[in-house]
Each structure stands twice: as C-alpha cells, then as structure tokens.
Motif scaffolding. Structure first.
Motif, mmCIF file in Angstrom:
data_model
loop_
_atom_site.group_PDB
_atom_site.id
_atom_site.type_symbol
_atom_site.label_atom_id
_atom_site.label_comp_id
_atom_site.label_asym_id
_atom_site.label_seq_id
_atom_site.Cartn_x
_atom_site.Cartn_y
_atom_site.Cartn_z
ATOM 1 N N PRO A 19 0.805 -1.227 0.000
ATOM 2 C CA PRO A 19 0.000 0.000 0.000
ATOM 3 C C PRO A 19 0.836 1.276 0.000
ATOM 4 C CG PRO A 19 -0.877 -1.588 1.564
ATOM 5 C CD PRO A 19 0.434 -2.128 1.100
ATOM 6 N N VAL A 20 2.094 1.192 0.441
ATOM 7 C CA VAL A 20 2.912 2.407 0.505
ATOM 8 C C VAL A 20 3.619 2.689 -0.820
ATOM 9 C CG1 VAL A 20 3.305 1.952 2.947
ATOM 10 C CG2 VAL A 20 5.101 1.394 1.310
ATOM 11 N N LEU A 21 3.508 1.804 -1.785
ATOM 12 C CA LEU A 21 4.172 1.994 -3.077
ATOM 13 C C LEU A 21 3.172 2.432 -4.136
ATOM 14 C CD1 LEU A 21 6.511 -1.141 -3.246
ATOM 15 C CD2 LEU A 21 7.092 1.176 -2.490
ATOM 16 N N ASP A 22 3.592 3.364 -4.971
ATOM 17 C CA ASP A 22 2.746 3.863 -6.056
ATOM 18 C C ASP A 22 2.919 2.954 -7.268
ATOM 19 O OD1 ASP A 22 1.043 5.420 -7.509
ATOM 20 O OD2 ASP A 22 2.507 6.985 -7.958
ATOM 21 N N GLY A 23 2.461 1.715 -7.136
ATOM 22 C CA GLY A 23 2.607 0.728 -8.191
ATOM 23 C C GLY A 23 3.532 -0.398 -7.765
ATOM 24 N N PRO A 24 3.616 -1.463 -8.549
ATOM 25 C CA PRO A 24 4.481 -2.592 -8.198
ATOM 26 C C PRO A 24 5.960 -2.260 -8.369
ATOM 27 C CG PRO A 24 3.507 -2.934 -10.360
ATOM 28 C CD PRO A 24 2.860 -1.700 -9.800
#
Length: 240
Positions: free
Chosen positions: A34-39
């Motif tokens: 959830p803390v990453l803007d994408g994989p």
C-alpha cells in the motif's frame, strides 16, 4: 532488505530462498505494498537459476513511496519454472513502514520549504563549503526551523558531528542560500572511491514544532563533486 549501495538510488533487494529439493529458474519477480505507487519489479535481464536451499537477492528499484496509514500486507509475486506464485512478503526490518513515515516527513517539510544541496567548493581554509538552497513553498502559513545537518561516515562538519543551522523559515519567505563547512572524516583512497552513503546528509528540522529527520536532497552531480573535493582536500589529487 536494503544494502548500503541501494540507499542513494532508491533500490531494495528482494530476497528469495529456494526451499524445494530441486533447482529452480526465476524469470520474473515483483512486490506490491500500500505504501508503493505501483508494483516494484525486478529487472530480469536474464533468468536466474537457484539451487536447492540457496538464496538470491534480486535488485528492485522502487516506485514513488506514499505517505499513508494503510496497513495492508505487502505481497511478492515470483515466476519460477513457468509457474507464478504470490506470497506474503516478509519485512522483518519494517522497511515499508519506515519508508512511508519518511515520505510523510518529506511532504510535511515540503509544505513549508524545500532544502537542496546545490553545489560545493573548497574554501580558503581548506574545508569544503556546501551550499544549500532554501526555497519556501510560497503557499500556506506554516513555519519550519532548520535545526542541523548530520555528518556521514565520510564527511563531518567543521563545527563537529553536526552543523547547527538555526534558520527559521515561513512558507511565504523569499528564497535564500545557507552555506556550511564540511571536512573529511577519513582520507583513505578506497573509502572515497567505494563510497556508498558518504554524501547522504540527514537534515534535522522542526515543522510547526514537531521534529523530523529527512535525507537532504542532492543530485548525483553534487554527490560526485563532493567526492572529488574530498580527495582534493585529503591531498590525494592535485587542486585544479
């Protein structure tokens, strides 16, 4: 996990262990949170064969990190021998939470002011003058106090382990420049040549009374210039 050489380039290592009794070939891997803007995806330039019981660290560059309270569990997806599996990602060092907390602190400071290392030069006393651009956001009514810069394993400040700044900034102030003097903490050639984090200073600030610590922004050009000047001040290279 994150090694010293990963920090400056926003990279982590996805550690994969083959717990099966036979060798397996990895062709793709990624993880999400959830803390990453994408994989975050492993750039698999070629397949990696992993013997039974062996472990490999796959370098993965991070997308933008979000400031979020989301508590979802990070997951890793691995393709091996043609089969794709998704599993819960272990994060024993709590990297995701710490990265998100730092993103929140960066955003809070940026709402008032942006502080960036923009250049460096050798001063008349033989120290290195590090120039900081202080750029208020020009929006909102917040205030910040730039408390200090912390030294690194390679460079310390002429004033000691940390350089007191004592600069108070309001969001609508005019831009300014702050200069601090740094000196080498060590002068062995291999420490400079193999440096990983020696130019990554921490900035201590208070935003509306709350103390935060964030990495000081600096470009690769500034980092490279600091290493060149360190070698020069140490007498390892001639002055230009």
């Amino acid at each position: 996990m994150q090694q010293r050489g990963d920090i400056a380039v926003d990279r982590v290592q996805l550690r994969v262990t083959n717990t099966s009794p036979v060798a397996t070939t990895l062709t793709a891997a990624s993880f999400s949170s959830p803390v990453l803007d994408g994989p975050a995806e492993w750039d698999a330039t070629r397949p990696t064969t992993l013997a039974a019981g062996r472990t490999v660290d796959l370098p993965v560059f991070l997308p933008a990190i979000r400031c979020t309270d989301a508590s979802g569990v990070p997951e890793a997806t691995v393709t091996a021998d043609g089969a794709t599996t998704t599993v819960t990602l272990s994060d024993d060092l709590d990297f995701m939470h710490r990265a998100s907390a730092t993103a929140c602190d960066r955003a809070e400071l940026a709402s008032v002011v942006r502080v960036t290392a923009t250049g460096a030069a050798v001063g008349p006393d033989g120290s290195i003058t590090l120039r900081l651009a202080v750029e208020p956001s020009q929006s909102g009514e917040g205030t910040a106090e730039l408390v200090a810069l912390r030294g690194t394993v390679l460079l310390r400040f002429a004033a000691g382990a940390a350089a007191p700044l004592g600069v108070s900034v309001s969001a609508r102030d005019a831009p300014s420049v702050v200069e601090v003097a740094v000196v080498p903490q060590r002068c062995d050639a291999h420490a400079i040549a193999e440096d990983k984090v020696g130019t990554l200073f921490d900035l201590v600030a208070r935003v509306d009374g709350r103390e935060i610590v964030v990495p000081l922004e600096r470009s690769k050009d500034v980092a490279d210039a600091l290493l060149v000047l360190t070698a020069q001040v140490c007498g390892l290279t001639p002055a230009p």
